[in-house]
Each structure stands twice: as structure tokens, then as C-alpha cells.
Design a protein around this motif. Sequence first.
Motif, PDB file in Angstrom:
ATOM      1  N   THR A   1     115.813 -42.702  10.145  1.00 11.59           N
ATOM      2  CA  THR A   1     114.623 -42.063  10.714  1.00 11.59           C
ATOM      3  C   THR A   1     113.591 -43.151  10.970  1.00 11.59           C
ATOM      4  OG1 THR A   1     113.708 -41.632   8.520  1.00 11.59           O
ATOM      5  CG2 THR A   1     114.993 -39.866   9.531  1.00 11.59           C
ATOM      6  N   SER A   2     112.787 -42.937  12.000  1.00 16.28           N
ATOM      7  CA  SER A   2     111.721 -43.894  12.301  1.00 16.28           C
ATOM      8  C   SER A   2     110.378 -43.256  11.966  1.00 16.28           C
ATOM      9  CB  SER A   2     111.771 -44.293  13.778  1.00 16.28           C
ATOM     10  OG  SER A   2     111.373 -43.214  14.588  1.00 16.28           O
ATOM     11  N   PRO A   3     109.352 -44.085  11.795  1.00 13.43           N
ATOM     12  CA  PRO A   3     108.029 -43.543  11.461  1.00 13.43           C
ATOM     13  C   PRO A   3     107.471 -42.579  12.517  1.00 13.43           C
ATOM     14  CG  PRO A   3     108.074 -45.914  11.132  1.00 13.43           C
ATOM     15  CD  PRO A   3     109.357 -45.540  11.788  1.00 13.43           C
ATOM     16  N   ASP A   4     107.926 -42.734  13.780  1.00  9.96           N
ATOM     17  CA  ASP A   4     107.409 -41.844  14.825  1.00  9.96           C
ATOM     18  C   ASP A   4     108.290 -40.616  15.052  1.00  9.96           C
ATOM     19  OD1 ASP A   4     109.040 -43.957  15.688  1.00  9.96           O
ATOM     20  OD2 ASP A   4     108.442 -43.724  17.773  1.00  9.96           O
ATOM     21  N   GLY A   5     109.110 -40.238  14.049  1.00  8.13           N
ATOM     22  CA  GLY A   5     109.824 -38.972  14.103  1.00  8.13           C
ATOM     23  C   GLY A   5     111.190 -38.994  14.757  1.00  8.13           C
ATOM     24  N   GLU A   6     111.729 -40.151  15.058  1.00  6.35           N
ATOM     25  CA  GLU A   6     113.048 -40.219  15.680  1.00  6.35           C
ATOM     26  C   GLU A   6     114.142 -40.164  14.614  1.00  6.35           C
ATOM     27  OE1 GLU A   6     112.278 -43.020  19.558  1.00  6.35           O
ATOM     28  OE2 GLU A   6     112.466 -43.993  17.608  1.00  6.35           O
TER      29      GLU A   6
END
Length: 181
Positions: free
Chosen positions: A38-43
Motif C-alpha cells: 500500500t502507498s501513503p496516497d491510498g494505492e
Amino acid sequence: MKATGIVRRIDDLGRVVIPKEIRRTMRIREGDPLEIYTSPDGEVIFKKYSPVGEISSTASQYADVLSKVGGCPAVICDRDHVIAVSGMSKKEIIERRVSGSLEDLIEQRKTYVLKNDSDKKLNPIEGVDRYALVCSPILSSGDVNGAVIMLSSDNNTNTATAEQSALVQAAAMYFGKQMEE
């Protein structure tokens, strides 16, 4: 990241179907392990997991030794890409895709040995004009995880020696045992 324009819904069990076109392009087969990030921007990111990639530093060192002792370039790959190479330009080879014919060979769990000039030559790496002298699949816990390959060299090496064949098969067995631990 590249947008595909394909939208899928999550079912009641939390599953999502990866479209066939993407699976084919990315060479994702039934049963292949995927890492989920997961990435910090919700991906949410799915990445193919490579057990051979986990031991890439050992693979690189082993390829160096294999190339020096065997006298020809050595390559270690997972089921999709080259992980380690020695005896030729790393920039040229590293991360290149393996050929369809190599994929088929390792899926059959067979060792390939070029015994004479009349044998059909196996080109194991896409875009590289070298053929395999010896290729042995890396098997771990019953799964095919990659291959160890000794390539033809510039000095007109035409066929594999018994020593090269033994070296490559021993290396493949070693990596299989490493991945089981």
C-alpha cells in the motif's frame, strides 16, 4: 503507474479478478504468489513475488564462481527475468525477460544440455544472441522457481562439457535448498 481503464469490483469474500489481458502481459499464472503493498496516497499495489529475487546477492556471487569455474557466462533467473549474470555485460542482461522456450523447458522440470552441434539450440533470454549450453530448473518444495544457465561464449564454445552440466545442476539444487530454508 500505467492506467488500464479496467475497473473491477471486490466480491463478498474480498476477492478481485485480475483481467486476463493483464495476467498475460505480466506473465501471471494461476498459483503465482503476489506481494501486496500500500502507498501513503491510498494505492494498493500487486507485485509478482520472486523467491529467487530474495537471494539475489547470493545468486550474483554464485554466478561469478560458476562463470569462472565453468569458463562461460552464467545466468540465474526466476521464472520471468534474469536475476544475476557473470561473464558478460550485466547492463545488457540483468532484468531481461526469459524466452518462451525457456519458460516451457523449466515448467517441464527438464535439464537441457547441448551435446552436439546438430541439437536444437535454446535461446533462453529475449534479445540476447547467446544460446544455452546447459540449463537446469531451480526446484524448491516441488515448485519451479527459476533456472541456472550456462551460456555460449564468444570463444566459439559449441557444446557443453560434462563438468559444466554438473556445475549447473549442482547450482540449481543449491538454490532450491536455499529457498526451502
